[in-house]
Design a protein around this motif. Structure first.
Motif, mmCIF file in Angstrom:
data_model
loop_
_atom_site.group_PDB
_atom_site.id
_atom_site.type_symbol
_atom_site.label_atom_id
_atom_site.label_comp_id
_atom_site.label_asym_id
_atom_site.label_seq_id
_atom_site.Cartn_x
_atom_site.Cartn_y
_atom_site.Cartn_z
ATOM 1 N N TRP A 245 -3.096 -7.287 7.193
ATOM 2 C CA TRP A 245 -3.847 -6.058 6.925
ATOM 3 C C TRP A 245 -4.562 -5.585 8.180
ATOM 4 O O TRP A 245 -4.608 -4.388 8.480
ATOM 5 C CB TRP A 245 -4.839 -6.335 5.791
ATOM 6 N N ARG A 246 -5.133 -6.507 8.936
ATOM 7 C CA ARG A 246 -5.796 -6.131 10.180
ATOM 8 C C ARG A 246 -4.785 -5.606 11.199
ATOM 9 O O ARG A 246 -5.073 -4.670 11.949
ATOM 10 C CB ARG A 246 -6.561 -7.322 10.753
ATOM 11 N N ARG A 247 -3.595 -6.165 11.238
ATOM 12 C CA ARG A 247 -2.559 -5.664 12.154
ATOM 13 C C ARG A 247 -2.106 -4.256 11.766
ATOM 14 O O ARG A 247 -1.637 -3.493 12.616
ATOM 15 C CB ARG A 247 -1.351 -6.599 12.153
ATOM 16 N N LEU A 248 -2.264 -3.918 10.497
ATOM 17 C CA LEU A 248 -1.869 -2.591 10.029
ATOM 18 C C LEU A 248 -3.010 -1.576 10.103
ATOM 19 O O LEU A 248 -2.895 -0.480 9.563
ATOM 20 C CB LEU A 248 -1.356 -2.686 8.586
ATOM 21 N N GLY A 249 -4.101 -1.951 10.755
ATOM 22 C CA GLY A 249 -5.193 -1.005 10.954
ATOM 23 C C GLY A 249 -6.532 -1.442 10.428
ATOM 24 O O GLY A 249 -7.565 -0.902 10.825
ATOM 25 N N GLY A 250 -6.551 -2.375 9.464
ATOM 26 C CA GLY A 250 -7.809 -2.900 8.968
ATOM 27 C C GLY A 250 -8.648 -1.873 8.236
ATOM 28 O O GLY A 250 -8.139 -0.937 7.612
ATOM 29 N N GLU A 251 -9.972 -2.018 8.353
ATOM 30 C CA GLU A 251 -10.893 -1.186 7.585
ATOM 31 C C GLU A 251 -10.765 0.292 7.908
ATOM 32 O O GLU A 251 -10.884 1.143 7.036
ATOM 33 C CB GLU A 251 -12.338 -1.640 7.839
ATOM 34 N N SER A 252 -10.530 0.622 9.155
ATOM 35 C CA SER A 252 -10.586 2.021 9.568
ATOM 36 C C SER A 252 -9.236 2.724 9.572
ATOM 37 O O SER A 252 -9.179 3.944 9.420
ATOM 38 C CB SER A 252 -11.199 2.124 10.972
ATOM 39 N N GLY A 253 -8.126 1.977 9.726
ATOM 40 C CA GLY A 253 -6.858 2.655 9.923
ATOM 41 C C GLY A 253 -5.711 2.213 9.042
ATOM 42 O O GLY A 253 -4.568 2.630 9.264
ATOM 43 N N TYR A 254 -5.959 1.409 8.024
ATOM 44 C CA TYR A 254 -4.855 0.907 7.197
ATOM 45 C C TYR A 254 -4.234 2.015 6.356
ATOM 46 O O TYR A 254 -4.934 2.794 5.700
ATOM 47 C CB TYR A 254 -5.351 -0.214 6.291
ATOM 48 N N VAL A 255 -2.906 2.074 6.380
ATOM 49 C CA VAL A 255 -2.125 2.945 5.499
ATOM 50 C C VAL A 255 -1.086 2.064 4.815
ATOM 51 O O VAL A 255 -0.375 1.317 5.490
ATOM 52 C CB VAL A 255 -1.423 4.073 6.289
ATOM 53 N N PRO A 256 -0.993 2.091 3.482
ATOM 54 C CA PRO A 256 -0.032 1.219 2.795
ATOM 55 C C PRO A 256 1.377 1.440 3.327
ATOM 56 O O PRO A 256 1.876 2.573 3.350
ATOM 57 C CB PRO A 256 -0.150 1.637 1.324
ATOM 58 N N PRO A 257 2.049 0.378 3.787
ATOM 59 C CA PRO A 257 3.419 0.539 4.298
ATOM 60 C C PRO A 257 4.371 0.935 3.187
ATOM 61 O O PRO A 257 4.257 0.470 2.061
ATOM 62 C CB PRO A 257 3.748 -0.846 4.861
ATOM 63 N N MET A 258 5.320 1.782 3.519
ATOM 64 C CA MET A 258 6.295 2.251 2.551
ATOM 65 C C MET A 258 7.691 1.817 2.972
ATOM 66 O O MET A 258 7.937 1.496 4.142
ATOM 67 C CB MET A 258 6.235 3.769 2.432
ATOM 68 N N GLN A 259 8.630 1.845 2.047
ATOM 69 C CA GLN A 259 10.006 1.457 2.315
ATOM 70 C C GLN A 259 10.582 2.333 3.427
ATOM 71 O O GLN A 259 10.443 3.547 3.429
ATOM 72 C CB GLN A 259 10.838 1.603 1.031
ATOM 73 N N GLY A 260 11.210 1.690 4.428
ATOM 74 C CA GLY A 260 11.782 2.401 5.554
ATOM 75 C C GLY A 260 10.895 2.449 6.772
ATOM 76 O O GLY A 260 11.306 2.930 7.822
ATOM 77 N N GLN A 261 9.647 1.900 6.680
ATOM 78 C CA GLN A 261 8.717 1.948 7.802
ATOM 79 C C GLN A 261 8.550 0.602 8.487
ATOM 80 O O GLN A 261 7.756 0.473 9.393
ATOM 81 C CB GLN A 261 7.332 2.398 7.313
ATOM 82 N N GLN A 262 9.285 -0.427 8.059
ATOM 83 C CA GLN A 262 9.039 -1.784 8.546
ATOM 84 C C GLN A 262 9.115 -1.888 10.069
ATOM 85 O O GLN A 262 8.325 -2.573 10.695
ATOM 86 C CB GLN A 262 10.040 -2.773 7.947
ATOM 87 N N ALA A 263 10.074 -1.218 10.669
ATOM 88 C CA ALA A 263 10.273 -1.393 12.104
ATOM 89 C C ALA A 263 9.060 -0.949 12.898
ATOM 90 O O ALA A 263 8.619 -1.631 13.810
ATOM 91 C CB ALA A 263 11.510 -0.612 12.546
ATOM 92 N N SER A 264 8.514 0.232 12.542
ATOM 93 C CA SER A 264 7.359 0.708 13.285
ATOM 94 C C SER A 264 6.121 -0.121 13.001
ATOM 95 O O SER A 264 5.273 -0.303 13.863
ATOM 96 C CB SER A 264 7.087 2.175 12.938
ATOM 97 N N LEU A 265 6.013 -0.640 11.777
ATOM 98 C CA LEU A 265 4.838 -1.415 11.432
ATOM 99 C C LEU A 265 4.846 -2.779 12.088
ATOM 100 O O LEU A 265 3.803 -3.350 12.376
ATOM 101 C CB LEU A 265 4.751 -1.580 9.905
ATOM 102 N N ALA A 266 6.027 -3.318 12.317
ATOM 103 C CA ALA A 266 6.097 -4.654 12.894
ATOM 104 C C ALA A 266 5.477 -4.698 14.277
ATOM 105 O O ALA A 266 4.972 -5.730 14.715
ATOM 106 C CB ALA A 266 7.551 -5.106 12.964
ATOM 107 N N SER A 267 5.504 -3.582 14.989
ATOM 108 C CA SER A 267 4.958 -3.562 16.339
ATOM 109 C C SER A 267 3.567 -2.939 16.405
ATOM 110 O O SER A 267 3.067 -2.646 17.479
ATOM 111 C CB SER A 267 5.895 -2.769 17.262
ATOM 112 N N ALA A 268 2.954 -2.714 15.235
ATOM 113 C CA ALA A 268 1.629 -2.101 15.221
ATOM 114 C C ALA A 268 0.614 -3.021 15.867
ATOM 115 O O ALA A 268 0.608 -4.214 15.621
ATOM 116 C CB ALA A 268 1.208 -1.800 13.774
ATOM 117 N N PRO A 269 -0.245 -2.473 16.739
ATOM 118 C CA PRO A 269 -1.233 -3.323 17.405
ATOM 119 C C PRO A 269 -2.298 -3.780 16.428
ATOM 120 O O PRO A 269 -2.646 -3.058 15.496
ATOM 121 C CB PRO A 269 -1.830 -2.387 18.469
#
Length: 560
Positions: free
Chosen positions: A466-490
């Motif tokens: 959850w923290r890798r996906l943005g945490g408290e300030s920037g988390y957006v629920p991942p959707m089908q088809g977005q895995q590649a971009s999310l895997a490299s999220a800072p």
């Protein structure tokens, strides 16, 4: 009731919360503050009716089955495995279909109203199971090897199965209704009041009614059936849902197409699997809860003491729930869940104490347990408030029902495995341990500790991701088809351990230490039992060190 105005006839979803015009919005619904209070009142009235009904069934049926001579594996089968089957099949289907259902009554309430007569009938049949069993035995089995108790057990299995089936329709969509009608900014506060009503209902039931569970079972079930039908039904008629966006392409095309869409959307992203599996292991551990009353009886408490200790603990939690929603707004629910899941292993581990020694007499143990609940009430309240907002935050809103259904499916698999497994486990322990009576029920805590550790491992993984996906300030629920971009999220910026959140943790920890100190004093100076006192002292020393370990673990988790 002041009816909310409906906006955006094209189905677009405006932002939630307060706007410059002073109105509060949730999707296409808009409320004045007075209208929101009226909405809360009707939803909380529904909570009271629904919670009382759901409290009665699991609290009385195990006692009734045991009084009829039922085996532990059969009690577990009826109380946990059978609901697990429906959770695996009914709940995901109802959740998925309700997301896509459109009617003048909304997308959730029709599922509740349709099953209401059948659920009410099942409650009445459970209440009259003794009379029906006696009549059937006289007419069909008189003089046979089948006893009247066996007939009643069979009827209870059938009627409880009916209840679980129709209640699954209600339980699958009722809490989704909160997500559809309560503005997001007020959800934690509403959940605080909702849990307050639930705890108050349970407290009143435990204090005034539970001691009559076996002697007045019929009256209790008849009352619950009537309250559910008229009280909960009135709530459904008074609460209005808004309009929803049109169903996306792929939501129709028959059952098989629905199944493909459901599995594609909900099970194709590894992050959600972490949430599902953590929830599943928690459910497996919780299956031992059906034997909790027998565990407490094995410690020397009677039903009156068990009911009153639960009622007092519930009243203390209820007081804390009045402001726990505000605290939940301050501490993020995903973070709170990680803290509480880690800490929850400690009180379970304290239960291991009774595998080595016998507890004090029931009247002393009762007050020590009550004293400990004073210190744990705040943490329990905060955890109760954040459970639903946590998944509201983690799951995509427009597909909230489908993802909750997917979670229920995985959790139900755990419930079925755990329901059968814990009953078999306790029956095996019963044959292996030399002690007689109800001592073997104390081993249920071994089951709980093991699965609590597994639950925390997955909760920890969810927090990290959850923290890798943005945490408290920037988390957006991942959707089908977005895995590649999310895997490299800072990863989000490392945060310091939440000092404020440690306050309820430290209070609960202090309560555990004081309980162990009370046991130590009793065994050392009252009972003059040096062996038991030495074991209590060892547990107390370990628990004192545990707070330092816990703080180090939480600080590492938030920095990682």
């Amino acid at each position: 009731m002041s009816e909310p105005a409906r906006l955006d006839s094209n189905g677009a979803k405006p932002g939630d919360g307060a706007h410059s015009d002073g109105l509060l919005r949730c999707g296409s619904l808009t409320y004045t503050r007075k209208g929101l209070v009226v909405l809360f009142c009707w939803l909380l009235w529904g909570d009271f009716c629904f919670n009382l009904m759901e409290t009665i069934v699991p609290s009385i049926i195990p006692l009734k089955l045991q009084s009829l001579g039922s085996a532990n594996w059969l009690i577990s089968l009826i109380m946990t495995t059978l609901p697990g089957v429906f959770n695996t099949t009914i709940c995901p289907w109802v959740s998925f279909k309700s997301d896509r259902y459109r009617s003048r009554w909304g997308r959730r309430i029709p599922f509740i109203l349709f099953t209401m007569p059948f659920l009410t009938a099942s409650l009445l049949l459970i209440g009259f199971s003794d009379s029906l069993g006696g009549w059937l035995h006289r007419v069909f089995f008189s003089g046979s090897a089948i006893s009247q108790g066996a007939v009643v057990i069979i009827l209870l299995g059938v009627f409880v199965g009916m209840f679980d089936l129709f209640n699954m329709f209600v339980g699958s969509v009722y809490y989704y209704l909160y997500n559809d009608v309560v503005p997001e900014h007020y959800q934690s506060r509403f959940m605080g009041w909702s849990r307050l009503v639930g705890v108050a209902t349970s407290t009143l039931y435990n204090f005034f009614i539970y001691k009559y569970a076996l002697s007045h079972m019929r009256e209790i079930y008849v009352g619950a059936a009537l309250l559910y039908f008229f009280g909960f039904g009135l709530m459904c008629l008074k609460v209005r849902e808004g309009s929803y966006p049109p169903v996306e392409e792929g939501g129709g095309g028959g059952f098989l197409a629905d199944v493909r869409v459901f599995f594609r959307d909900c099970f194709s992203i590894p992050f959600y699997w972490l949430i599902f599996l953590g929830n599943m292991f928690a459910a497996i551990g919780a299956t031992s809860g059906v034997f909790n009353v027998f565990f407490l009886q094995s410690l020397g408490l009677d039903l009156d003491q068990i009911g009153k200790s639960a009622a007092i603990a519930g009243a203390l939690v209820a007081i804390c729930l009045a402001f726990a929603g505000w605290l939940a707004d301050k501490w993020h629910p995903v973070k709170v869940e990680a803290y509480v899941t880690a800490f929850s292993v400690l009180p379970l581990m304290m239960g291991l104490l009774w595998l080595f020694i016998d507890p004090p007499p029931g009247h002393i143990l009762f007050w020590i347990i009550v004293g400990g609940s004073v210190f744990s009430a705040l943490l329990t309240a905060v955890n109760a408030v954040v459970a639903m907002p946590r998944i509201m935050h983690l799951f995509p809103r427009e597909q909230f029902g489908a993802f909750c259904g997917a979670q229920s499916m995985v959790r139900a698999a755990g419930t079925m495995i755990g329901g059968a497994g814990v009953g078999i486990f306790l029956d095996l322990v019963r044959r292996m341990v030399p002690e007689s009576g109800m001592y073997f029920y104390r081993y249920a805590v071994v089951w709980q500790v093991f699965f609590a550790l597994l639950t925390f491992a997955f909760c920890y993984a969810v927090f990290r991701r959850w923290r890798r996906l943005g945490g408290e300030s920037g988390y957006v629920p991942p959707m089908q088809g977005q895995q590649a971009s999310l895997a490299s999220a800072p990863p989000s910026r490392p945060e310091r351990a939440s000092g404020g959140l440690m306050v309820p943790v430290i209070l609960a920890w202090a309560g555990l230490c004081l309980m162990l100190a009370a046991y130590l004093v009793y065994f050392a100076w009252v009972a003059k039992d040096p062996h038991s006192a030495m074991i209590c002292g060892a547990f107390l020393a370990a628990f004192i060190v545990s707070l330092w370990i816990f703080r180090r673990l939480m600080a590492f988790m938030e920095r990682a």
